[in-house]
Design a protein around this motif. Structure first.
Motif, PDB file in Angstrom:
ATOM      1  N   TRP A 204       4.985 -10.206   5.796  1.00 36.41           N
ATOM      2  CA  TRP A 204       5.269 -11.691   5.634  1.00 36.41           C
ATOM      3  C   TRP A 204       6.800 -11.567   6.130  1.00 36.41           C
ATOM      4  CZ3 TRP A 204       9.881 -12.324   2.532  1.00 36.41           C
ATOM      5  CH2 TRP A 204      10.567 -11.304   1.757  1.00 36.41           C
ATOM      6  N   ARG A 205       7.432 -10.603   6.535  1.00 34.82           N
ATOM      7  CA  ARG A 205       8.751 -10.684   7.174  1.00 34.82           C
ATOM      8  C   ARG A 205       8.394 -10.643   8.782  1.00 34.82           C
ATOM      9  NH1 ARG A 205      12.793  -6.197   5.016  1.00 34.82           N
ATOM     10  NH2 ARG A 205      14.353  -7.307   6.337  1.00 34.82           N
ATOM     11  N   ASP A 206       9.053 -10.811   9.589  1.00 30.76           N
ATOM     12  CA  ASP A 206       9.060 -11.133  10.999  1.00 30.76           C
ATOM     13  C   ASP A 206       8.643  -9.536  11.631  1.00 30.76           C
ATOM     14  OD1 ASP A 206       9.806 -13.760  10.885  1.00 30.76           O
ATOM     15  OD2 ASP A 206      11.760 -13.394  11.646  1.00 30.76           O
ATOM     16  N   ASN A 207       7.694  -9.594  12.513  1.00 30.78           N
ATOM     17  CA  ASN A 207       7.286  -8.234  13.129  1.00 30.78           C
ATOM     18  C   ASN A 207       7.300  -7.055  12.339  1.00 30.78           C
ATOM     19  OD1 ASN A 207       7.708  -9.671  15.866  1.00 30.78           O
ATOM     20  ND2 ASN A 207       9.743  -9.440  15.243  1.00 30.78           N
ATOM     21  N   THR A 208       6.304  -7.404  11.118  1.00 31.70           N
ATOM     22  CA  THR A 208       5.996  -6.272  10.270  1.00 31.70           C
ATOM     23  C   THR A 208       4.551  -6.015   9.977  1.00 31.70           C
ATOM     24  OG1 THR A 208       6.243  -7.910   8.379  1.00 31.70           O
ATOM     25  CG2 THR A 208       8.396  -6.430   9.141  1.00 31.70           C
ATOM     26  N   GLY A 209       3.828  -5.990  10.936  1.00 30.64           N
ATOM     27  CA  GLY A 209       2.330  -5.702  10.949  1.00 30.64           C
ATOM     28  C   GLY A 209       2.226  -4.230  10.279  1.00 30.64           C
ATOM     29  N   VAL A 210       0.908  -4.056   9.566  1.00 37.31           N
ATOM     30  CA  VAL A 210       0.822  -2.662   8.914  1.00 37.31           C
ATOM     31  C   VAL A 210      -0.712  -2.580   9.212  1.00 37.31           C
ATOM     32  CG1 VAL A 210       0.409  -1.057   6.874  1.00 37.31           C
ATOM     33  CG2 VAL A 210       2.641  -2.644   7.477  1.00 37.31           C
ATOM     34  N   GLN A 211      -0.968  -1.224   9.878  1.00 41.08           N
ATOM     35  CA  GLN A 211      -2.701  -1.022   9.778  1.00 41.08           C
ATOM     36  C   GLN A 211      -2.677   0.331   9.030  1.00 41.08           C
ATOM     37  OE1 GLN A 211      -1.436  -2.102  12.989  1.00 41.08           O
ATOM     38  NE2 GLN A 211      -1.805  -4.083  12.101  1.00 41.08           N
ATOM     39  N   GLN A 212      -3.583   0.666   8.186  1.00 41.94           N
ATOM     40  CA  GLN A 212      -3.541   1.631   7.467  1.00 41.94           C
ATOM     41  C   GLN A 212      -5.071   1.935   7.104  1.00 41.94           C
ATOM     42  OE1 GLN A 212      -1.832   2.420   3.697  1.00 41.94           O
ATOM     43  NE2 GLN A 212      -1.070   4.463   4.378  1.00 41.94           N
ATOM     44  N   GLN A 213      -5.398   3.450   7.677  1.00 42.95           N
ATOM     45  CA  GLN A 213      -6.928   3.755   7.068  1.00 42.95           C
ATOM     46  C   GLN A 213      -6.747   5.172   6.335  1.00 42.95           C
ATOM     47  OE1 GLN A 213      -5.927   4.014  10.819  1.00 42.95           O
ATOM     48  NE2 GLN A 213      -5.793   1.656  10.804  1.00 42.95           N
ATOM     49  N   LYS A 214      -7.518   5.375   5.495  1.00 45.98           N
ATOM     50  CA  LYS A 214      -7.582   6.526   4.647  1.00 45.98           C
ATOM     51  C   LYS A 214      -9.323   6.893   4.500  1.00 45.98           C
ATOM     52  CE  LYS A 214      -3.618   5.448   1.965  1.00 45.98           C
ATOM     53  NZ  LYS A 214      -2.972   5.123   0.537  1.00 45.98           N
ATOM     54  N   LEU A 215      -9.469   8.162   4.461  1.00 50.12           N
ATOM     55  CA  LEU A 215     -10.766   8.722   4.362  1.00 50.12           C
ATOM     56  C   LEU A 215     -10.716   9.952   3.536  1.00 50.12           C
ATOM     57  CD1 LEU A 215     -13.847   8.795   5.430  1.00 50.12           C
ATOM     58  CD2 LEU A 215     -12.815  10.409   7.039  1.00 50.12           C
ATOM     59  N   SER A 216     -11.599   9.898   2.445  1.00 50.18           N
ATOM     60  CA  SER A 216     -11.682  11.093   1.574  1.00 50.18           C
ATOM     61  C   SER A 216     -13.119  11.588   1.295  1.00 50.18           C
ATOM     62  CB  SER A 216     -10.827  10.888   0.367  1.00 50.18           C
ATOM     63  OG  SER A 216     -11.161   9.813  -0.472  1.00 50.18           O
ATOM     64  N   GLY A 217     -13.530  12.811   1.083  1.00 51.25           N
ATOM     65  CA  GLY A 217     -14.812  13.045   0.702  1.00 51.25           C
ATOM     66  C   GLY A 217     -15.093  14.281   0.053  1.00 51.25           C
ATOM     67  N   SER A 218     -15.890  14.228  -0.873  1.00 52.99           N
ATOM     68  CA  SER A 218     -16.298  15.672  -1.512  1.00 52.99           C
ATOM     69  C   SER A 218     -17.631  16.127  -1.378  1.00 52.99           C
ATOM     70  CB  SER A 218     -15.640  15.631  -2.944  1.00 52.99           C
ATOM     71  OG  SER A 218     -16.497  14.400  -3.576  1.00 52.99           O
ATOM     72  N   TYR A 219     -17.852  17.463  -1.673  1.00 53.25           N
ATOM     73  CA  TYR A 219     -19.111  17.883  -1.479  1.00 53.25           C
ATOM     74  C   TYR A 219     -19.486  19.170  -2.495  1.00 53.25           C
ATOM     75  CZ  TYR A 219     -23.376  20.526   0.068  1.00 53.25           C
ATOM     76  OH  TYR A 219     -24.656  21.119   0.239  1.00 53.25           O
ATOM     77  N   ALA A 220     -20.057  19.065  -3.531  1.00 51.38           N
ATOM     78  CA  ALA A 220     -20.364  19.947  -4.505  1.00 51.38           C
ATOM     79  C   ALA A 220     -21.274  21.045  -4.184  1.00 51.38           C
ATOM     80  CB  ALA A 220     -20.712  19.316  -5.909  1.00 51.38           C
ATOM     81  N   PHE A 221     -21.256  22.345  -4.574  1.00 50.74           N
ATOM     82  CA  PHE A 221     -22.605  23.302  -4.171  1.00 50.74           C
ATOM     83  C   PHE A 221     -22.490  24.480  -5.153  1.00 50.74           C
ATOM     84  CE2 PHE A 221     -18.537  24.113  -1.834  1.00 50.74           C
ATOM     85  CZ  PHE A 221     -18.482  25.456  -1.825  1.00 50.74           C
ATOM     86  N   ASP A 222     -23.439  25.250  -5.114  1.00 55.79           N
ATOM     87  CA  ASP A 222     -23.475  26.381  -5.565  1.00 55.79           C
ATOM     88  C   ASP A 222     -23.460  27.574  -4.465  1.00 55.79           C
ATOM     89  OD1 ASP A 222     -23.387  25.729  -8.345  1.00 55.79           O
ATOM     90  OD2 ASP A 222     -25.490  25.221  -8.121  1.00 55.79           O
ATOM     91  N   ALA A 223     -22.842  28.578  -4.633  1.00 57.62           N
ATOM     92  CA  ALA A 223     -23.007  29.499  -3.410  1.00 57.62           C
ATOM     93  C   ALA A 223     -22.756  30.989  -4.109  1.00 57.62           C
ATOM     94  CB  ALA A 223     -21.903  29.655  -2.426  1.00 57.62           C
TER      95      ALA A 223
END
Length: 683
Positions: A204-223
């Protein structure tokens, strides 16, 4: 034996012992354990102040910025700057520089998101709060369990684990400020979960564009008899940054507020962390091992300094958290842990353009100011005992010892360079010892618990505290920052559960406080005092939660307890002065109406009290009250639409105000805006 040698030996023995015992334990035919719940420093059944935001609340608020959700909790004041930038306060002033980097511990699933020496004042933009299962905030020191940087408290973001069903959740929204967001979470039975969040903000202010990406993942297992959960989390931020607007109460003018005096400013930041949590029953208790790896890089223009410049930094690290928990008797639970964090970090600062406050000012030379690498090793060993003294009283005691070794080398010539001082290659070490002791009493047939708690918070210096020096400093003046805190509180319910409340009072003293004064000069040996009272409550006015009034309030006094005159004579700090950017009053009030199971509406107000904008206490910001409204309607169990209106009365206010380099500076708050979106679940 020196503490670091004792810790190294003890940690090695502890890790060897638990690995050996684990290998000796047969895994054949072992049933899978219950999922391990990741918590912060303490539970609500233990002494101390802790607040938790659950998944439903996180989803409902749909925060564009972490401040929009965390500021609803008592004693929390996170200032939004430009884009995703921010500064944090937990039972503290809003802190910058090394203090801002190292005074608050940020965790994801119980793991620090940064190595101790390489903090980030904007640390919350790295975590995936948009899709979190819960967010916990411990107010007050958490160093007895987590060590360095949990001085004023910690924030633990808990990512969701796989659920026992298949589904895809989608949330899409757009706002009148041209901010568009998408959050997607896919769950595959009880095995895998993957979440993606995207934000595109025109600014909303001049020249203040923002691009953001977030990724998360989980995997459950027995070993081989181990109950395992592997997870990854990563974020990328590219933003054009707006600088401070200057001039007394400049935020009150719409045109000035929307301007950007620093159109060249930017911030690019990448971060990733991966870990595997392994748990199994072992002997009389449960062993948990969590190896991890993290990486980050960032580059940004230093728009907040008059001479500008570009900073590039990064670090990568690997390590291991280990914990063994057992019932020593019916009344006593013991926990012991050993932690290792090995990291390598670097920083380069370059000034591209000439600058001076007056003709012939040579304090800010063009070129590289700093270019260094620091290798660090942290070894920690902790233990705590929880003793049920009786049916109504429980005592919790803990102690952590920690050692930090730094190996610093510079790629630019050592010595003074204008205002900047480059140390020669060197090694440094710091030892931390942090106890805690508390008790909680729940009288028989009572819905209220009462507690007292003592805790010490400590932090080793940030790498920038030690090696990013100024010509007025001596080499290695920064020391371990220590804060001793005591608190007492009560929490529980009344009126047959219609009123739920939590109130706490605290007092703390801090030594070796590292901060920057109003001339931008480092102070390495400050001392401060912190005291206050906090409360939060929720009252069901109508049965079944149809009408609920909830809110938080806190009153605090944060004061300097030493004297200092700034070298230029422009500022005098006296013992008893209030620390700058430390409002006495914070508050949040929300009224929520649920006339049917499908419809919900709420209106809320956030209050920030008056505060001084400089350590000399000569200038103030008057504070503000910002309101918002929200409504949602569920068409089916799987489809919901919502609207959020922020800054209902289009108030002109400042998210941040300070006085620096002789100027009143502000980050203006967002104008009236509305967000419209929907949520859909695909089964």
């Amino acid at each position: 034996m020196p503490l670091r040698a004792l810790l190294a030996t003890s940690a090695s023995l502890a890790l060897v012992s638990v690995f050996a015992a684990a290998n000796a334990q047969s895994g054949d035919g072992a049933s899978r354990l219950e999922p391990v719940t990741v918590y912060g420093d303490r539970l609500v059944t233990q002494p101390g102040s802790v607040a938790t935001l659950e998944a439903d609340t996180i989803d409902e608020i749909d925060a564009d910025h972490p401040a929009q959700i965390l500021n609803e909790l008592p004693g929390v004041n996170i200032q939004m700057n430009s884009g995703q930038e921010h500064l944090i306060a937990l039972r503290s002033p809003v802190l910058t520089g090394g203090a801002g980097q190292g005074s608050f511990l940020i965790l994801e699933n119980g793991l620090p998101t940064r190595s101790p020496a390489f903090g980030n004042v904007n640390s919350l933009f790295e975590i995936h709060h948009e899709v979190a299962e819960a967010i916990e905030i411990v107010r007050g020191p958490g160093s007895a369990k987590y060590g360095s940087n949990a001085v004023h408290g910690l924030i633990n973001v808990i990512l969701g684990e796989p659920k026992p069903r298949d589904y895809l959740d989608m949330r899409l929204s757009g706002s009148t400020l041209n901010r568009y967001k998408a959050d997607l979470t896919g769950n595959l039975d009880d095995t895998a979960r993957l979440s993606l969040s995207l934000q595109d903000d025109a600014g909303w202010r001049d020249n203040t564009g923002v691009q953001q990406q977030k990724l998360s993942g989980s995997y459950a297992f027995d070993a081989a008899g181990w109950d395992g959960l592997a997870w990854i989390s990563a974020s990328n931020l590219n933003q054009e940054t707006a600088g401070f607007i200057e001039g007394y109460k400049a935020y009150r003018d719409d045109e000035t507020a929307s301007s950007n005096p620093n159109p060249e400013a930017y911030r690019d930041a990448q971060w990733a962390m991966g870990a595997v949590r392994l748990s199994r029953e072992l002997g009389a208790g449960t062993l948990t091992l969590t190896p991890f790896y993290r990486w980050q890089e960032m580059a940004f223009a230093q728009h907040f300094l008059p001479n500008g410049g570009v900073e590039e930094n990064g670090h990568d690290a690997f390590g291991l958290q280990s914990k063994y928990e057992m019932k020593a008797s019916d009344a006593v639970t013991l926990r012991i842990g050993a932690d290792v964090d090995v990291a390598s970090g670097w920083l380069k600062e370059t000034q591209l353009e000439p600058f001076g406050f007056f003709p012939g000012d040579t304090r800010f030379p063009v070129g590289v100011h700093y270019d260094y690498t620091v290798d660090t090793t942290m070894l920690g060993l902790w233990t705590e005992a929880e003793w049920a003294v009786s049916d109504t009283v429980t005592v919790l005691a803990g102690l952590r010892g920690e050692t930090h070794d730094y190996d610093y080398s510079t790629d630019v010539p050592p010595g003074p360079n204008g205002r900047f001082l480059v140390p020669d290659d060197r090694e440094d070490s710091f030892d931390l010892l942090t106890p805690k002791l508390g008790a909680i009493w729940t009288p028989r047939d009572s819905a209220v618990s009462y507690y007292v708690n003592y805790a010490r918070g400590e932090r080793a210096p940030q790498a920038s505290d030690l090696y990013r020096l100024q010509s007025q400093q001596g080499i290695a003046e920064a020391d371990v920052e220590t804060m001793d805190s005591i608190e007492a509180g009560a929490r529980g319910s009344a009126f047959d559960g219609q009123l739920v409340f939590d109130v706490a009072a605290y007092y703390a003293e801090k030594e070796n406080f590292f901060f920057r004064d109003s001339d931008g000069l480092n102070v390495t040996d400050g001392s401060t005092q912190h005291q206050g009272i906090e409360a939060n409550a929720s009252w069901d006015i109508l049965d079944n939660g149809r009408l609920t009034l909830s809110g938080t309030a806190s009153y605090a006094e944060h004061t300097y307890t030493f004297d200092r005159v700034v070298a230029s004579g422009s500022e005098v700090i006296r013992s008893g002065n209030e620390v700058d950017t430390a409002p006495n009053w914070l508050g949040d009030l929300r009224l929520t109406w649920r006339p049917t199971d499908a419809f919900e509406a709420s209106v809320s107000a956030e209050y920030i009290g008056e505060y001084y904008t400089n350590p000399g206490n000569t200038q103030t910001y008057p504070g503000h009250t910002v309101t918002q409204a929200r409504a949602s309607y569920a068409f089916t169990d799987d489809l919901e639409a919502f609207v959020i209106v922020r800054n209902l009365f289009d108030l002109n206010y400042a998210d941040r105000a300070d006085l620096a380099f002789g100027a009143n500076r502000y980050f203006p708050g967002e104008p009236l805006n509305a967000t419209v979106g929907f949520k859909k679940r695909f089964n």
